[in-house]
Design an enzyme around this catalytic site. Structure first.
Site, mmCIF file in Angstrom:
data_model
loop_
_atom_site.group_PDB
_atom_site.id
_atom_site.type_symbol
_atom_site.label_atom_id
_atom_site.label_comp_id
_atom_site.label_asym_id
_atom_site.label_seq_id
_atom_site.Cartn_x
_atom_site.Cartn_y
_atom_site.Cartn_z
ATOM 1 N N GLU A 144 -2.638 0.265 7.409
ATOM 2 C CA GLU A 144 -1.717 -0.824 7.404
ATOM 3 C C GLU A 144 -0.545 -0.095 6.695
ATOM 4 O O GLU A 144 0.559 -0.648 7.068
ATOM 5 C CB GLU A 144 -2.469 -2.030 6.375
ATOM 6 C CG GLU A 144 -1.338 -2.929 5.985
ATOM 7 C CD GLU A 144 -2.307 -3.901 4.955
ATOM 8 O OE1 GLU A 144 -1.282 -4.800 4.310
ATOM 9 O OE2 GLU A 144 -3.353 -3.579 4.572
ATOM 10 N N HIS B 194 0.977 -1.191 -0.020
ATOM 11 C CA HIS B 194 -0.065 0.163 0.016
ATOM 12 C C HIS B 194 0.714 1.260 -0.002
ATOM 13 O O HIS B 194 1.966 1.167 -0.752
ATOM 14 C CB HIS B 194 -0.956 -0.022 1.249
ATOM 15 C CG HIS B 194 -1.730 -1.349 1.156
ATOM 16 N ND1 HIS B 194 -2.936 -1.493 0.349
ATOM 17 C CD2 HIS B 194 -1.477 -2.389 2.039
ATOM 18 C CE1 HIS B 194 -3.265 -2.770 0.660
ATOM 19 N NE2 HIS B 194 -2.484 -3.474 1.519
ATOM 20 N N GLU C 145 1.579 -11.721 5.459
ATOM 21 C CA GLU C 145 0.588 -10.857 6.243
ATOM 22 C C GLU C 145 0.905 -11.242 7.591
ATOM 23 O O GLU C 145 0.603 -12.012 8.264
ATOM 24 C CB GLU C 145 -0.905 -11.593 5.981
ATOM 25 C CG GLU C 145 -1.237 -11.373 4.553
ATOM 26 C CD GLU C 145 -2.033 -9.993 4.396
ATOM 27 O OE1 GLU C 145 -1.843 -9.200 5.112
ATOM 28 O OE2 GLU C 145 -2.495 -9.688 3.044
ATOM 29 N N HIS D 291 2.549 -7.073 4.426
ATOM 30 C CA HIS D 291 1.314 -6.706 4.681
ATOM 31 C C HIS D 291 0.789 -6.945 5.945
ATOM 32 O O HIS D 291 1.350 -7.602 6.944
ATOM 33 C CB HIS D 291 0.286 -7.175 3.502
ATOM 34 C CG HIS D 291 0.437 -6.605 2.160
ATOM 35 N ND1 HIS D 291 -0.279 -5.901 1.597
ATOM 36 C CD2 HIS D 291 1.534 -6.802 1.369
ATOM 37 C CE1 HIS D 291 0.240 -5.649 0.384
ATOM 38 N NE2 HIS D 291 1.403 -6.485 -0.008
#
Length: 221
Positions: free
Chosen positions: A82, A67, A199, A135
């Site tokens: 995030e 992101h 993640e 992430h």
């Protein structure tokens, strides 16, 4: 117009704006310019144990904080983004790798937006040995917690081995293991080198969200 770095063309400028006697170009040019400004470094660490240090030198690992910029990613239970958490974790990973003699390229080292295809292209242009995208997860059910690791459905043996190694290491942090999964994320399928996506936990979980924003927990991860 075109952009040149040290006389080498790296692509078109895209939109250019002039203000206050300065020229401004798109943020999407940042990774292209950075990758073209690579310098050759001489290792400065001691060679008392070449078996440990020398083989790692020259290896290129691309760390991809997910992101950024206009894309905040998941919103945590506490309200932060995030993109902030994963950038902090990615910087720590990069620092540890560099201490170990590995050359690290960050797809972004600030709050900017990088297109998904460009993230993979950064690794491909650099001839990277490994691509790791970092992430943090989210779910409507706030009870979900733990880390997950993704590889492409057609992942290479090297990608799968890397995923297993990262899984073994993350288990030692005490974070719940949700296992290795398959998904054809563009950053995984468009890279020519081994690639994994991690993640690190669920921002939607109140307890894990607080940990993910904690400096000590980020360092353990």
């Amino acid at each position: 117009g075109r952009v040149y770095v040290n006389g080498t063309p790296i692509g078109p400028t895209g939109p250019v704006h002039q203000a206050g006697g300065k020229y401004f170009v798109s943020e999407t040019l940042i990774p292209k310019i950075r990758s073209a400004m690579t310098v050759s470094l001489t290792p400065s660490f001691p060679h008392t144990d070449p078996a440990v240090t020398t083989p790692k030198y020259g290896r290129i690992v691309v760390i991809d904080p997910g992101h950024g910029g206009r894309d905040p990613g998941a919103i945590s239970y506490s309200g932060y983004h995030e993109k902030e958490v994963v950038l902090n974790i990615a910087r720590r990973v990069a620092a540890y790798l560099r201490q170990d003699g590995v050359r690290v390229i960050m797809t972004r080292d600030s709050d900017v937006y990088i297109e998904l295809d460009e993230r993979a292209n950064i690794a491909n242009r650099a001839g990277a040995d490994l691509f790791v995208s970092i992430h943090a997860d989210s779910h409507n059910d706030r009870s979900h917690q733990g880390f997950s690791i993704y590889v492409a459905r057609s992942a290479s043996w090297a990608s799968k081995t890397t995923a297993r190694n990262i899984e073994s290491a993350l288990v030692q942090t005490g974070v719940q293991n949700k296992g290795i999964r398959n998904a054809d994320f563009r950053v995984l399928v468009n890279t020519t080198c081994p690639a994994v996506l991690v993640e690190c936990g669920y921002l939607s979980n109140p307890g894990e969200s607080a940990k993910l924003y904690d400096n000590r927990h980020q360092d353990r991860l």
